[in-house]
Structures are given as C-alpha cells and as structure tokens.
Design a protein around this motif. Structure first.
Motif, PDB file in Angstrom:
ATOM      1  N   ILE A  67      -8.326  -3.698   5.368  1.00  0.00           N
ATOM      2  CA  ILE A  67      -8.807  -2.697   5.979  1.00  0.00           C
ATOM      3  C   ILE A  67      -7.656  -1.392   5.542  1.00  0.00           C
ATOM      4  O   ILE A  67      -8.117  -0.520   6.053  1.00  0.00           O
ATOM      5  N   SER A  68      -6.575  -1.832   5.357  1.00  0.00           N
ATOM      6  CA  SER A  68      -5.811  -0.460   5.097  1.00  0.00           C
ATOM      7  C   SER A  68      -6.223   0.429   4.144  1.00  0.00           C
ATOM      8  O   SER A  68      -5.522   1.634   4.125  1.00  0.00           O
ATOM      9  N   ILE A  69      -7.302   0.200   3.222  1.00  0.00           N
ATOM     10  CA  ILE A  69      -7.797   0.845   2.244  1.00  0.00           C
ATOM     11  C   ILE A  69      -9.374   1.453   2.788  1.00  0.00           C
ATOM     12  O   ILE A  69      -9.869   2.029   1.968  1.00  0.00           O
ATOM     13  N   ASN A  70      -9.305   1.510   4.432  1.00  0.00           N
ATOM     14  CA  ASN A  70     -10.874   1.581   4.954  1.00  0.00           C
ATOM     15  C   ASN A  70     -11.508   1.128   4.374  1.00  0.00           C
ATOM     16  O   ASN A  70     -12.843   2.031   4.304  1.00  0.00           O
ATOM     17  N   ILE A  71     -11.854  -0.313   3.772  1.00  0.00           N
ATOM     18  CA  ILE A  71     -13.759  -0.466   3.741  1.00  0.00           C
ATOM     19  C   ILE A  71     -14.036  -0.252   4.764  1.00  0.00           C
ATOM     20  O   ILE A  71     -13.935  -1.853   5.462  1.00  0.00           O
ATOM     21  N   LYS A  72     -15.742  -0.506   4.697  1.00  0.00           N
ATOM     22  CA  LYS A  72     -16.276  -0.225   5.458  1.00  0.00           C
ATOM     23  C   LYS A  72     -17.697  -0.977   5.029  1.00  0.00           C
ATOM     24  O   LYS A  72     -17.813  -0.615   4.093  1.00  0.00           O
ATOM     25  N   ASP A  75     -19.881   0.045   1.517  1.00  0.00           N
ATOM     26  CA  ASP A  75     -18.654  -0.639   0.474  1.00  0.00           C
ATOM     27  C   ASP A  75     -19.207  -1.231  -0.270  1.00  0.00           C
ATOM     28  O   ASP A  75     -19.641  -2.555   0.072  1.00  0.00           O
ATOM     29  N   LEU A  94     -15.665  -7.427   6.982  1.00  0.00           N
ATOM     30  CA  LEU A  94     -15.962  -5.617   6.796  1.00  0.00           C
ATOM     31  C   LEU A  94     -17.245  -5.211   6.370  1.00  0.00           C
ATOM     32  O   LEU A  94     -17.745  -4.349   6.722  1.00  0.00           O
ATOM     33  N   LYS A 132     -15.587   1.205  -3.861  1.00  0.00           N
ATOM     34  CA  LYS A 132     -14.319   1.760  -3.278  1.00  0.00           C
ATOM     35  C   LYS A 132     -12.718   0.868  -3.898  1.00  0.00           C
ATOM     36  O   LYS A 132     -12.583   1.065  -3.538  1.00  0.00           O
ATOM     37  N   LYS A 159     -10.065   2.216  -5.912  1.00  0.00           N
ATOM     38  CA  LYS A 159      -8.722   1.612  -5.742  1.00  0.00           C
ATOM     39  C   LYS A 159      -8.474   0.037  -6.271  1.00  0.00           C
ATOM     40  O   LYS A 159      -9.937  -1.111  -6.493  1.00  0.00           O
ATOM     41  N   LYS A 220       0.333   0.897   9.524  1.00  0.00           N
ATOM     42  CA  LYS A 220      -0.685   0.812  10.361  1.00  0.00           C
ATOM     43  C   LYS A 220      -1.199  -1.148  10.282  1.00  0.00           C
ATOM     44  O   LYS A 220      -2.392  -1.313  11.122  1.00  0.00           O
ATOM     45  N   GLU A 242      -8.155  -0.031  18.652  1.00  0.00           N
ATOM     46  CA  GLU A 242      -9.151  -0.330  17.278  1.00  0.00           C
ATOM     47  C   GLU A 242      -9.139  -2.108  16.824  1.00  0.00           C
ATOM     48  O   GLU A 242      -8.254  -2.278  17.523  1.00  0.00           O
TER      49      GLU A 242
END
Ligand code: PLP
Length: 393
Positions: A67-72, A75, A94, A132, A159, A220, A242
């Motif tokens: 979550i912290s590296i915005n995996i969505k 990806d 995710l 990602k 990452k 975050k 969120e």
C-alpha cells in the motif's frame, strides 16, 4: 524424547517475558499505549533503520508495504516461486498481478540471474512498465544478494520490499565490500518486513513490523494500520477518506517483543550452533542428504534447518519419510510448496518452467530447529534419519 522437536520450530519464553507482560497487564493500557512506540524504537535500533512500524502480523506488514508504494489493480509484482503464501496473498488483496521468479535449486533463493531472466521475459511480454515491485524473500534466514538485485531493480524502475520474516538478525556483506549491512536497514530496498510468529527468531505471539528510512511512509502507514482514520476538526474527532484495516499490535504483544529482543543475540548464537552441529552430524550421510547451499555474502540468523534429501536414491518418498520421523516424535515440514502449484495461483502468468523451484521442492525437508533444543536432540534426529535411510535403500 522431549516435546520441543515435535514441531519444526518452537518459541522460547522465560520468566522475564512473563514479568514484562504482567507489567503491561497491570498498567493503564493493554493496547494503544506507550509500549508500542518503545518496541518500534528498539526494532529500528536493532536493524539500523530510521523508522519502524509494528503491526498485527508479517502478512499485514507485507500488505501495508505494498500500500505504501501505491500498488494497485493492474500493476505487477514479482515474487519468488518458493515462499510462504503471504507475499502472494498481499499482492492479491490489492487486485494486482503476480509474476513468479524462479529460484536457485539448492538454496531456494532468487539469485540476481533469476531476477534478470524474469525481467527479460516481462520485456518480451511487453509488461515491464507495469512491473512496480519485487519482493525478495530471505529464505530460512539467508539473505538474497541485495546489491546486484537493487541495481537491476533501480535500472527498471522497480521498488524492493524485502520479506525479512525469516531473517531478523541476519547480515549482508556485498561482494568486494568491507561493510556489513543489517537486514532491515533498507540500504538496498524501500521497505523491509518482519514476522513475530512463535516459530520466528523472536516472537510477540502474533505480530509483525515494517522498517524503512522515509518518515512520510510512517505517517501514511499509521493511518492504514488503523482503519484509515485521521484526526479531524470537522467531525468530532476523526474522519475516514481511504479504506484501512485493523492491523494494530497491542501493548501486550509489544511487551513480549521488547523482552524477546533483549535475548536475540543469544537466540541467534544458539540457532547457529545447532545449525552447525546438524551439518557436522549429517556430513557422513552426504550420499543421501546435504545441507542447503550457503552464500559467503550472508551472515545468517538461521530461522529454519532445511536439508536436501535424495528421496529417489533412498527409495522412500517425502511423505513416508516424514511419517516415519513423526513416529519417533520428530516433526518436519516443507518450506515451501512452489506457489505455482497452489490452486489459487494456478492461473497466474507463467514466465518460466520453474525448474529451480521444482527441484528445490522435490528434495527439501525442514527438520526441527529451536532455541529449546539440545545437541542430544540432534543426535536423536540424525540417528533416526540414518535408520530410515538404511532400512529402505
Ligand atoms: C517468508 C514469510 N513471509 C511472510 C510470513 C507471514 O508472517 P505472519 O505469519 O506473521 O503473517 C511468513 C510466516 O510464516 C513467512 O514465513
């Protein structure tokens, strides 16, 4: 024989652990109190990171890290074909996609060449720009070769989240470097994750942690650890923008963690001594079984003792071998069934024939290793292993 070899791993608790838990039980806070911060500070000091955040498990640590590296959704995340389900499940939570990387057949680790090959295949499939993150796993306590892995990932904008659940206390010394790095200091990654499940190098009952060097990650993650709630003057007294989770760790767990951390050097040394003793004891059975491959760049805090057994040669299958051991009160386990074999992951993209993972799985068996064990437990285990081999071969 004693009960502590009935399982492949076991926690070690002493009176100091009980006293520390009791102190919290008698205090004003059994959760959400001051012990959490204290444990976070000690964890970051232990691994040499600027920050740490504790959470409910190693699995929630991996989920929060992604979550912290915005995996969505859409990806891709690379994970080893040999690891525990947690990394794969967190990617799935995710709605992102998994790419399995093959591993070395003698160590179960993703080597830099395995990663390079995986990236090559992603290039051919034209999906590299969607890749990602990579979650290398420091399997059994032995770390991956982080420096070249970091170089490959940086070059491709990927990452790195280290799954260090097996490796609290392990150290890494890159080739041609005189400096040793602690696993969790994130010198070669974005985030590192830990588990404090009872079989791990220290325990909090259930529990986990993330370590990292960027302050903003903590802000975050604290929100996502606690339902997505943030303080607000608009409403009395919080609002939610969120979707977060209840991934909190209680003060009770943290009290145990703090007390366990005080003993970690003893735990690591004891495990290493037992590991080395096992290796010496099995050395005259090398025709049939061998220890896993080790790497000179790593100073492991051993979590598991895994042997590679030539089941074909000894003419017993793994199941029967494990059952025979169990009859003598010896527990064993497999770490791990390749994730590509699991029904849930059968439909994930295949970019390799996963020869290394299949070979590792075919021969690997985890034998008991815990701080509670004595050398004579190992004598007993190896004696019975020899007996099974001689009876069947
Ligand atoms: C490599 C690895 N990653 C992640 C986890 C998940 O940790 P937990 O059981 O604390 O959720 C484990 C736990 O066994 C593990 O072995």
């Amino acid at each position: 024989m004693s009960g502590h070899i009935k399982n492949y791993g076991q926690h070690y608790l002493d009176n100091n652990d009980f006293l520390e838990i009791q102190k919290v039980l008698k205090s004003d806070f059994i959760t959400q109190g001051p012990t959490i911060k204290k444990f976070e500070k000690k964890i970051s000091q232990k691994v040499g990171s600027k920050e740490a955040l504790v959470c409910s498990s190693g699995t929630s640590a991996l989920h929060l890290a992604l979550i912290s590296i915005n995996i969505k959704e859409g990806d891709y995340v690379i994970i080893p074909a040999i690891t525990f389900l947690a990394a794969a499940n967190s990617v799935k939570y995710l709605n992102a996609k998994i790419i399995f990387a093959d591993v070395n057949h003698e160590s179960g680790l993703v080597e830099p060449e395995n990663l390079e090959k995986t990236i090559e295949e992603c290039k051919k499939l034209n999906i590299l720009r969607k890749v990602k993150a990579f979650i290398p796993v420091h399997l059994n306590g032995q770390c991956v070769d982080l420096k070249p892995i970091n170089y490959i990932c940086k070059k491709n904008n990927i990452k790195i989240i280290e799954d260090s659940c097996h490796a609290l206390g392990s150290k890494y010394k890159p080739f041609n470097s005189s400096k040793k790095y602690k696993i969790g200091d994130c010198s070669f990654s974005d985030i590192s994750t830990f588990s404090f499940h009872p079989v791990k190098n220290i325990t909090t009952g259930e529990g986990g942690a993330l370590t990292f060097n960027k302050k903003e990650i903590k802000k975050k993650l604290k929100v996502f650890r606690n339902h997505g709630m943030v303080k607000s003057k608009k409403f009395f007294n919080y609002e939610v923008k969120e979707l977060g989770f209840n991934y909190r760790l209680s003060d009770l767990n943290c009290a145990l963690g703090l007390s366990q951390l005080k003993k970690i050097n003893y735990f690591i040394k004891k495990r290493k001594n037992l590991f080395d003793y096992y290796n010496r004891k099995i050395s005259n059975l090398s025709l049939y079984l061998k220890p896993i491959k080790t790497y000179t760049y790593c100073e492991p805090a051993w979590h598991l003792y895994v042997v590679k057994i030539d089941f074909k040669k000894i003419k017993v299958n793994k199941n029967k071998f494990a059952k025979e051991l169990l009859k003598k009160g010896i527990g064993s386990q497999v770490h791990y069934v390749p994730l590509i074999f699991q029904p849930l992951y059968k439909k994930e993209l295949r970019i390799s024939n996963y020869k290394g993972a299949k070979e590792y799985y075919k021969n690997c068996l985890t034998l008991p290793l815990s701080v509670n064990m004595r050398y004579r437990d190992i004598d007993y285990i190896v004696f019975h292993i020899k007996k099974i081999i001689m009876k069947n071969k």
